[in-house]
Design an enzyme around this catalytic site. Structure first.
Site, short mmCIF file in Angstrom:
data_model
loop_
_atom_site.label_atom_id
_atom_site.label_comp_id
_atom_site.label_asym_id
_atom_site.label_seq_id
_atom_site.Cartn_x
_atom_site.Cartn_y
_atom_site.Cartn_z
N TYR A 101 -7.49 8.47 32.96
CA TYR A 101 -8.79 8.50 33.39
C TYR A 101 -10.05 8.75 32.47
O TYR A 101 -9.48 9.52 31.70
CB TYR A 101 -8.75 9.54 34.59
CG TYR A 101 -10.01 10.05 34.98
CD1 TYR A 101 -10.79 9.51 36.08
CD2 TYR A 101 -10.94 10.81 34.34
CE1 TYR A 101 -12.16 9.94 36.61
CE2 TYR A 101 -12.33 11.35 34.70
CZ TYR A 101 -12.70 10.84 35.83
OH TYR A 101 -14.02 11.06 36.19
N GLU A 189 -16.94 5.62 35.65
CA GLU A 189 -15.76 6.26 36.01
C GLU A 189 -14.68 4.90 35.93
O GLU A 189 -14.88 4.01 36.76
CB GLU A 189 -15.59 6.85 37.16
CG GLU A 189 -14.62 7.96 37.57
CD GLU A 189 -14.61 8.69 38.92
OE1 GLU A 189 -15.02 9.78 38.80
OE2 GLU A 189 -14.23 8.04 39.85
#
Ligand code: GDP
Ligand code: MN
Length: 381
Positions: A101, A189
């Site tokens: 991530y 993101e």
């Protein structure tokens, strides 16, 4: 303004950030053809702006034309968390060994941008963030200098990313920060950032939110806005110039002034109801604006009752009441009960003018909200 995955990936690709080959498709035929062109396996992904599409059945990996067709048939036209899927992204599947991530956002508490890395990417990152915040490494950025390469490397090593891919991951993080700053993003993101067996790092998903107040200097992104306004009602709100946010409840809320609307929202919640939306129609209450606002809330299938909280300031209460009457008379029928609370200048006169055949009038906000909540409850019995 939130970009669609395919739009954000286009922006990533232009910036040199690796993304899988992909084609956008709006029919089953197009999807199958794209899959054949790309070569199997491919991933078929619903293009709607909600998180957790994977878990909700909006993402499928397929191995051949037959299953590509089945997946496209299932996903196109599906209702995903209240949004209609009318396009899919057909994408070369990544054979990953690990899901990372990475993200960049503004840390308002610190007053600084922050770059984030975690080796616990994938569909459960929200749980990781809640249960084990330490698993997400954060590196604050001095906006005057940007994210230094050494900072990116430090974040990546601190997070425990494999040595083999650490440098590539760090440079993607640096690129993402630059993109964040250049494109006036509020949030970027990548979850997952996939690591492959042969040591490649590739953005398998992309979320990009742009600061709407900066769109005037991002013409290329502004041009994507209409397409990006996934929610029909949000698109309508844009057109009418309202501030609107769709929520998950069934009590529609309209008010003039953000504070007033927020208060109404809180009270609906307090009295055991569930707000269906935030809708601020701004100053005054001209018939036109009221009509548009009611039209929006009435057309929301989730709404069972409406509470209209108006404060007469510069626009006096009697004028507001006339506007509301005029707006209501434009509808052939009032499909959902409307409760009005009117306060401020000439509120008394206004309440006398309001057409009680069409709306319920309550003197206090508490009463109005309770009434609307009980109408909404009644609608579900
Ligand atoms: P989201 O659920 O809306 O965040 O959609 P994502 O694009 O993040 O996909 C969710 C999950 O689907 C990923 O974490 C993967 O497990 C899986 N997935 C997505 N793309 C691929 C791919 O190219 N290959 C494989 N094997 N899995 C994928
Ligand atoms: Mn994702």
């Amino acid at each position: 303004m939130k970009l669609h995955e395919y739009q954000a990936k286009g922006v990533f690709a232009d910036a040199g950030i690796p993304v899988p080959d992909s084609v956008l498709a709006s029919t089953v035929e197009e999807a199958v053809e794209a899959a054949e062109d790309i070569g199997f396996p491919v991933v078929i992904k619903a293009q709607v702006q909600v998180g957790g599409r994977g878990k909700a059945g909006g993402i499928e990996i397929v191995e051949d034309g037959e299953s590509a067709r089945e997946a496209a048939e299932a996903i196109l036209g599906m209702d995903l968390k209240g949004l209609h899927v009318d396009r899919v992204l057909v994408e070369a599947a990544v054979d990953f060994t690990n899901e990372l991530y990475v993200g960049v956002t503004m840390d308002r508490g610190e007053g600084k941008p922050v770059a984030m890395v975690s080796t616990r990417g994938g569909v459960n990152i929200e749980e990781v963030a809640a249960e084990e915040p330490g698993a997400i490494v954060r590196e604050h950025v001095d906006a005057a200098f940007g994210l230094h390469p050494y900072q990116a490397r430090k974040a990546v090593f601190d997070a425990g990313v494999d040595q083999d891919v650490a440098i590539d991951t760090a440079s993607i993080l640096t690129q993402l920060y630059e993109l964040w700053a250049e494109r006036d993003a509020t949030e970027i993101e990548v979850n997952p950032l996939m690591v492959t067996a042969d040591g490649e790092v590739i953005a398998a998903d992309a979320v990009m939110n742009i600061d709407e107040d900066a769109l005037f200097r991002q013409p290329e992104l502004e041009a994507m806005e209409e397409e990006a306004a996934g929610d029909e009602l949000e698109a309508k709100a844009n057109e009418y110039g309202f501030d609107y946010v769709r929520l998950s409840g069934n009590t529609g809320i309209i008010g003039n002034g953000a504070g007033l609307v927020m208060t109404t929202l809180d009270l609906v919640d307090y009295y055991g109801g569930a707000p269906a939306n935030f809708l601020d129609i701004g100053g005054g209450a001209k018939a036109e604006r009221v009509t548009n606002a009611l039209d929006m809330v009435f057309s929301d299938e989730n709404v069972d009752s409406v509470v209209f909280n108006i404060f007469g300031g510069i626009t006096r209460g009697d004028e507001v009441a006339k506007g509301i009457n005029e707006a209501l008379e434009r509808f052939e029928e009032i499909p959902k009960p409307v409760v009005v609370r009117l306060a401020g200048t000439n509120a008394e006169e206004g309440m006398e003018i309001l057409n009680t055949d069409l709306v319920t009038v309550e003197k206090t906000l508490e009463d109005a909200v309770q009434r609307a909540v009980s109408y909404a409850e009644g609608a579900n019995q």
